[in-house]
Design an enzyme around this catalytic site. Structure first.
Site, PDB file in Angstrom:
ATOM      1  CD  GLU A  63      -1.670  -2.460   1.399  1.00  0.00           C
ATOM      2  OE1 GLU A  63      -0.504  -2.673   1.827  1.00  0.00           O
ATOM      3  OE2 GLU A  63      -2.483  -3.385   1.208  1.00  0.00           O
ATOM      4  CG  HIS A 132     -11.632  -5.898   7.032  1.00  0.00           C
ATOM      5  ND1 HIS A 132     -10.445  -6.131   7.676  1.00  0.00           N
ATOM      6  CD2 HIS A 132     -11.505  -6.458   5.799  1.00  0.00           C
ATOM      7  CE1 HIS A 132      -9.640  -6.820   6.870  1.00  0.00           C
ATOM      8  NE2 HIS A 132     -10.267  -7.024   5.726  1.00  0.00           N
TER       9      HIS A 132
END
Ligand code: TPP
Lengths: 350, 313
Positions: A63, A132
């Site tokens: 990322e 999440h």
């Protein structure tokens, strides 16, 4: 041209990407799984089918580097769109977003632009758990040099995304998973929703709700319920947390003298706090009651559905807060808390 | 391959960097350059050897120790000194300072003071070059410390995966601030970090401008053949402290003997000797180059001191 055509939020994002890529050959998409059959909940498949792997490219699980590669591509003239299936994954890219993307224009004395778009989705609806499900708009809104958009409708999702694809600053798009199947009328042709311009969702004289992202939908439902009691709520969706459309908010609060701010993130140090501060600074004397906030409690997201149901404030919390603001003698939850339909009907795995 | 013209250019760049850094070091005590300076004295040959392979369309990203990279790439000297003085005529209008030199006209697209931070930026620039089918290359300069950052490895993976026109250049001066390489890494083998991605690595004498040039030329040739990125490690030594104009042999981190050894291997002196021995440059020519550069540097400081102060953009 059919102005009344409806699309889901998901389809609107997908259409914006395809149209943005058609309009500008510098636009390309990078992210984990953007080219797979799921296509980030159906938002990148069409672009992949249309433009192929050279412009819709799968990316390694890296990322921070991917964000930095986006910065490098952006400052050399491309318009990368990086996609993350969850907000939470952005945390691994903080160095490149906060130290590089947001500052390269400034540190180059204004000579180099960094037109990078980063899309990230807030997970909710199926026991997403603590890592999440985060709504991280406050973290990014704190940083000068980047814009943060929070589309709450399919119309805004398309219009804001198309604007981001021709903006010269880095834009973070915080999308909400529970909004993905919501429908709205969406023009076929490209159109551009400006950054920092909110929208009046509902007119009302009794109090103002400033709501972000999924809380706009919740606020609309709350307003509906309150209207049955004769309470008329005005609802404003700023559409971006940075820049923030204070003119629209102040104009409304000037009229209603009561404000409730609803956010999908935590309330502590959240974007709701920023709205409060700015309103207090301008309209302290006008306010007839202390501003209230409806946002997440200061704990991570639980997984178990009974706890999840308690965790997320929704229509009931909004209705209660409005009652308290109007000081009409009602407080506390009297009815059993209900999940919003978008959450209740969600089918797994995700 | 090394002819008079090449030698003249390389020598000019080496001396420009050395003398500019020396001038900064000597002026720094006046407290008018109000930003930290990470000087590259002793490390000039890496910046120059690499840049001798690059043109203005090739792209460079750099780190906190960016003076040498900026000057070697052809960055404007006056604008650099003005930047150090925080003036509006600075290369980034006084908003960046010593650690963020940039000159987009010559492809020097900036420097990050976050260790390892600009490595993916060069990879992104390489992606742009590849997507636009341009014949140019992108270079990232970083230190041995940066090779410990995750983003270095993430970036190499991506560059190799997409066969991007990127040259990773590590200036291994065996030290990160005051931590010696041996206290940070089990082995001294930075050049091998690309192996698992199929990125060839070479370790060269970073004080030998010709060796650095040759390694970079090979890397660029590989790129031209579509074979993707390379990693070059140049072993070198910074003669001054991590930051500022002093020498740090007294701190105990680096010994005087070590310093003396590297002083013997001075990259500018080494190349000057080569030029004189091989008749590439005459003593008169080297002197003339030095004089010309000194005048330019003096002028740059004069201008910078009298230039208008920075403004918000
Ligand atoms: C991410 C990060 N961590 C720590 C620092 C503080 N710092 C600045 S320079 C430096 C050492 C860098 O060493 P190296 O990469 O070998 O470059 P050199 O200074 O030797 O040229 C450190 C630790 C920083 N700037 N960025």
């Amino acid at each position: 041209m059919n102005k009344k055509r409806t699309l889901t939020y998901r389809e609107a994002i997908s259409e914006a990407l395809v149209q943005g890529m058609e309009a500008d050959s510098n636009v390309f998409i990078m992210g984990c799984g953007v080219d797979d059959e799921g296509g980030i909940f159906g938002t990148t498949q069409d672009a992949f089918k249309r433009f192929g792997g050279a412009r819709v490219m799968d990316a390694p699980l890296a990322e921070n580097a991917i964000a930095g590669i986006g910065v490098g591509a952006a400052v050399t003239g491309m318009r990368p769109v990086i996609v993350h299936a969850r907000n939470d994954f952005l945390l691994l890219a903080m160095d490149q977003i906060v130290n590089h993307a947001s500052k390269w224009n400034f540190m180059s004395g204004g000579k180099l632009d960094c037109p990078l778009v980063i899309r990230a989705i807030v997970g909710r609806g199926w026991g997403q758990g603590a890592q999440h499900s985060q709504s991280l708009q406050a973290l990014f809104s704190h940083i000068p040099g980047i814009k943060v958009m929070l589309p709450a409708t399919a119309y805004d999702a398309k219009g804001l995304l198309l604007s981001s694809l021709r903006d010269n600053q880095t834009v973070i798009s915080i999308e909400h998973r529970l909004l993905y199947e919501t429908k709205d009328s969406v023009p076929v042709e490209p159109y551009f929703v400006p950054f920092g311009k909110g929208t009046l969702k509902r007119k009302g004289a009794d109090l103002t709700i400033v709501a972000f992202s999924f809380m706009v939908k919740e606020a609309m439902d709350a307003a509906h319920r309150l209207a049955e009691e004769g309470i008329e709520v005005e609802i404003i969706d700023p559409r971006c947390s940075s820049p923030l459309d204070m003119d629209l908010i102040l104009e409304s609060v000037q009229k209603t003298c009561r404000l409730l701010v609803a956010d999908t993130g935590w309330s502590s140090y959240g974007i709701s706090a920023e709205v409060c501060t700015r309103v207090y600074g301008q309209l302290f004397d006008r306010l007839k009651a202390p501003i209230r906030r409806v946002a997440l409690p200061d704990v991570p997201t639980p997984c178990a559905s009974n706890l999840e149901k308690e965790y997320y404030p929704g229509v009931d919390a909004l209705v209660d807060a409005c009652h308290i603001l109007l000081d009409n003698g009602r407080e506390g939850n009297t009815t059993e808390k209900l999940l919003p339909a978008e959450h209740a009907r969600f089918q797994g795995p995700f | 391959m090394i002819d008079h013209q090449w030698a003249e250019k390389a020598y000019t760049l080496l001396v420009t960097i050395r003398k500019t850094e020396e001038a900064i070091a000597s002026e720094y005590k006046n407290q008018e350059m109000r930003c930290p300076v990470h000087l590259s004295i002793g490390q000039e040959a890496i910046a120059v050897g690499v840049s001798m392979c690059l043109g203005n369309e090739d792209i460079v990203f750099s780190n906190h120790r960016c003076h040498s990279h900026y000057l070697a790439k052809g960055g404007n000297l006056n604008a650099m000194i003005a930047e150090l003085y925080g003036k509006s005529t600075g290369c980034v209008k006084g908003l960046g300072g010593s650690m963020h030199l940039m000159d987009d006209e010559v492809g020097m697209l900036g420097a990050s003071s976050i260790v390892g931070g600009s490595i993916p930026l060069a990879v992104g620039a390489g992606l742009t070059l590849k997507m636009r089918e341009k014949p140019h290359v992108a270079v990232t300069f970083f230190g041995d410390g940066a090779s410990e950052e995750g983003v270095f490895h993430e970036s190499m993976n991506f560059a190799a995966l997409k066969k991007l026109p990127v040259v990773f250049v590590c200036e291994n001066n065996f030290t990160a601030t005051s931590s010696p390489l041996s206290s940070r890494r089990p082995m001294d083998n930075i050049f091998r970090h690309g192996e698992v991605f199929g990125i060839p690595g070479t370790s060269v004498d970073g004080n030998d401008v010709v060796a650095v040039y040759e390694a970079t030329r090979d890397a660029v040739q590989r790129i031209r053949k579509g074979e993707g990125p390379s990693l070059i490690e140049g072993k070198t030594f910074r003669m001054l402290k991590h930051v500022g104009p002093e020498i740090d042999t007294s701190s105990g981190v680096r010994t005087q003997e070590e310093w003396n050894r590297w002083q013997e291997k001075c990259p500018v002196k080494k190349f000057e000797e080569l030029c004189l021995n091989e008749d590439l440059l005459s003593a008169r020519e080297t002197e003339k180059i030095q004089k010309r550069i000194e005048m330019k540097i003096d002028r740059a400081f004069e201008l910078a001191k009298s230039d208008p102060v920075a403004q918000w953009i």
